[in-house]
Design a protein around this motif. Sequence first.
Motif, PDB file in Angstrom:
ATOM      1  N   PRO A   1       1.190  -0.921   0.220  1.00 52.50           N
ATOM      2  CA  PRO A   1      -0.091  -0.339   0.590  1.00 52.50           C
ATOM      3  C   PRO A   1       0.971   1.785   0.086  1.00 52.50           C
ATOM      4  CG  PRO A   1      -0.469  -1.701   1.765  1.00 52.50           C
ATOM      5  CD  PRO A   1       0.511  -1.964   1.297  1.00 52.50           C
ATOM      6  N   TYR A   2       0.499   2.036  -0.441  1.00 48.94           N
ATOM      7  CA  TYR A   2       1.074   3.187  -1.476  1.00 48.94           C
ATOM      8  C   TYR A   2       1.187   3.618   0.008  1.00 48.94           C
ATOM      9  CZ  TYR A   2       2.306   8.393  -2.780  1.00 48.94           C
ATOM     10  OH  TYR A   2       2.357   9.431  -2.794  1.00 48.94           O
ATOM     11  N   TRP A   3      -0.088   4.060   1.404  1.00 54.35           N
ATOM     12  CA  TRP A   3       0.898   4.663   2.606  1.00 54.35           C
ATOM     13  C   TRP A   3       1.249   4.083   4.085  1.00 54.35           C
ATOM     14  CZ3 TRP A   3       0.339   9.618   2.201  1.00 54.35           C
ATOM     15  CH2 TRP A   3      -1.060  10.376   1.369  1.00 54.35           C
ATOM     16  N   ASP A   4       1.848   2.646   3.383  1.00 53.41           N
ATOM     17  CA  ASP A   4       2.919   2.242   4.493  1.00 53.41           C
ATOM     18  C   ASP A   4       4.110   3.006   4.565  1.00 53.41           C
ATOM     19  OD1 ASP A   4       1.370  -0.084   4.433  1.00 53.41           O
ATOM     20  OD2 ASP A   4       3.153  -1.702   3.739  1.00 53.41           O
ATOM     21  N   GLN A   5       4.340   4.287   3.108  1.00 57.96           N
ATOM     22  CA  GLN A   5       5.766   4.959   3.481  1.00 57.96           C
ATOM     23  C   GLN A   5       5.755   5.677   4.574  1.00 57.96           C
ATOM     24  OE1 GLN A   5       6.382   6.541  -0.383  1.00 57.96           O
ATOM     25  NE2 GLN A   5       4.407   6.312  -0.566  1.00 57.96           N
ATOM     26  N   ILE A   6       3.969   6.052   5.210  1.00 55.44           N
ATOM     27  CA  ILE A   6       4.767   7.088   6.690  1.00 55.44           C
ATOM     28  C   ILE A   6       4.502   5.757   7.661  1.00 55.44           C
ATOM     29  CG2 ILE A   6       3.289   8.469   5.698  1.00 55.44           C
ATOM     30  CD1 ILE A   6       0.390   7.324   6.977  1.00 55.44           C
ATOM     31  N   VAL A   7       4.536   4.481   8.030  1.00 52.31           N
ATOM     32  CA  VAL A   7       3.922   3.291   8.917  1.00 52.31           C
ATOM     33  C   VAL A   7       4.981   3.838  10.005  1.00 52.31           C
ATOM     34  CG1 VAL A   7       3.932   1.631   9.699  1.00 52.31           C
ATOM     35  CG2 VAL A   7       2.890   2.267   7.705  1.00 52.31           C
ATOM     36  N   TRP A   8       6.531   3.782   9.793  1.00 55.44           N
ATOM     37  CA  TRP A   8       7.863   3.636  10.497  1.00 55.44           C
ATOM     38  C   TRP A   8       7.862   4.887  11.505  1.00 55.44           C
ATOM     39  CZ3 TRP A   8      10.718  -0.269  12.825  1.00 55.44           C
ATOM     40  CH2 TRP A   8      10.224  -1.612  11.635  1.00 55.44           C
ATOM     41  N   SER A   9       7.910   6.146   9.635  1.00 54.80           N
ATOM     42  CA  SER A   9       7.952   7.871  10.498  1.00 54.80           C
ATOM     43  C   SER A   9       6.849   7.935  11.113  1.00 54.80           C
ATOM     44  CB  SER A   9       7.704   8.683   9.552  1.00 54.80           C
ATOM     45  OG  SER A   9       9.080   8.435   8.697  1.00 54.80           O
ATOM     46  N   GLY A  10       6.047   7.163  11.489  1.00 62.10           N
ATOM     47  CA  GLY A  10       4.461   7.866  12.636  1.00 62.10           C
ATOM     48  C   GLY A  10       5.189   6.964  14.115  1.00 62.10           C
ATOM     49  N   LEU A  11       6.186   6.204  13.842  1.00 64.15           N
ATOM     50  CA  LEU A  11       6.551   5.667  15.660  1.00 64.15           C
ATOM     51  C   LEU A  11       7.661   7.477  16.129  1.00 64.15           C
ATOM     52  CD1 LEU A  11       8.818   2.402  14.884  1.00 64.15           C
ATOM     53  CD2 LEU A  11       7.076   3.292  16.287  1.00 64.15           C
ATOM     54  N   ALA A  12       7.637   8.102  15.438  1.00 62.01           N
ATOM     55  CA  ALA A  12       8.289   8.636  16.636  1.00 62.01           C
ATOM     56  C   ALA A  12       7.119  10.653  16.311  1.00 62.01           C
ATOM     57  CB  ALA A  12      10.006   9.660  15.362  1.00 62.01           C
ATOM     58  N   SER A  13       5.932  10.754  15.064  1.00 61.25           N
ATOM     59  CA  SER A  13       5.610  11.580  14.996  1.00 61.25           C
ATOM     60  C   SER A  13       4.586  11.026  16.430  1.00 61.25           C
ATOM     61  CB  SER A  13       4.908  11.313  13.642  1.00 61.25           C
ATOM     62  OG  SER A  13       5.729  11.436  13.075  1.00 61.25           O
ATOM     63  N   VAL A  14       3.794  10.048  16.256  1.00 57.75           N
ATOM     64  CA  VAL A  14       2.669   9.779  17.846  1.00 57.75           C
ATOM     65  C   VAL A  14       3.517   9.904  18.342  1.00 57.75           C
ATOM     66  CG1 VAL A  14       1.954   7.915  18.823  1.00 57.75           C
ATOM     67  CG2 VAL A  14       1.894   8.084  16.368  1.00 57.75           C
TER      68      VAL A  14
END
Length: 367
Positions: A305-318
Amino acid sequence: MVAALRHAGAIIFGKTNMPEYAADVQTGGALFGLARNPWHPDYTTGGSSGGSAGAVAAGFTPVELGSDVAGSIRIPAANCGVLGHKPSFGIVSMHGHVPPFPHKHATPDMSVVGPIARTARDVEIVLDVVAGPHPFDRPAWHLTLPKSRPLRRVAAWFDAPYCPVDAEVRNALATAAAALVADGISVDVGSAAELGLDIDLARNDEVFRRLLTAVASGGYSDALIEDIAVGRRPVSAELGAEYVAQRHRHWLVANEQRAQFRLRWQEFFAKYDAILLPVTPNPVSEHDSRPFEDRTIVVNGVPRPYWDQIVWSGLASVSYLPSTAVPVGLDTRGLPLGIAVVGPYLADRTTLALAGRLADLLPPLTA
């Protein structure tokens, strides 16, 4: 931020390209077309601060500003072979940032502004200039970021079944870890559980997307929200659209889960000074002009999925953590590979110090 830079003597001479509403992980739009990657014009700079990273990588400017809620500084920096820093949430005022639209003054959750540059020292210089309280808080508050930790022990989390990471990205992480070990830093590699981090990537991603929906959907029309909520448009049609129909109670539950994540990170960083993570699960992608719901990325030869690109970055964002994207090398196509250095809340100087150390240890990127 621009006012702070001018006050410090910087010369502001232009603006750079970005996707509409800062809501894409590549950069292009009807006004200014595609932001092409300086390493190869067929590939994306990433987004949303893709023009910023591309301008720095191409040598148009030594430093740039970007903004980030889901990777919008880190992804372009990694794609373009430069350094980009997502500050700890709240240490750089978002006053004057668009989006949200002009004359809206609330600070969006998780959103930050940070520097992009070719060296860690340049990133830190800009961060020192722009970091500080919101104009509302200046009469009483000041900011003094702690010095970098001594950098003795680092963790590295390369992969997870929920969001598989491409072998080339994993190799970049392994290269960075090996360079640190050779320089005398202890590096522990493993899964979150093996490292003692009690955070599940899938659960973090759900919490992230619930919180992100509240940020991104502020610019959605009522008609678009209704179309997604009743299934006339897929949830992948827009950034942060998965939970547009959630109740405020659901957001409150996600926010409490975020608070628990922050406590778990705090416990984790009592043991480790920083952690190495993927920025995205995939190497740099080619431009893709299709609707969001039709786009995919490729990980290990398999569409994802295209939005998989934000999954790992979301660890720091959250969890409001500082994260510095640093270039590590080139993939088999000759395109940059970057990784993320994530540290404790407010330990921005630690992630920058470790990123700078990696930049010194690894050979410079050359075409």
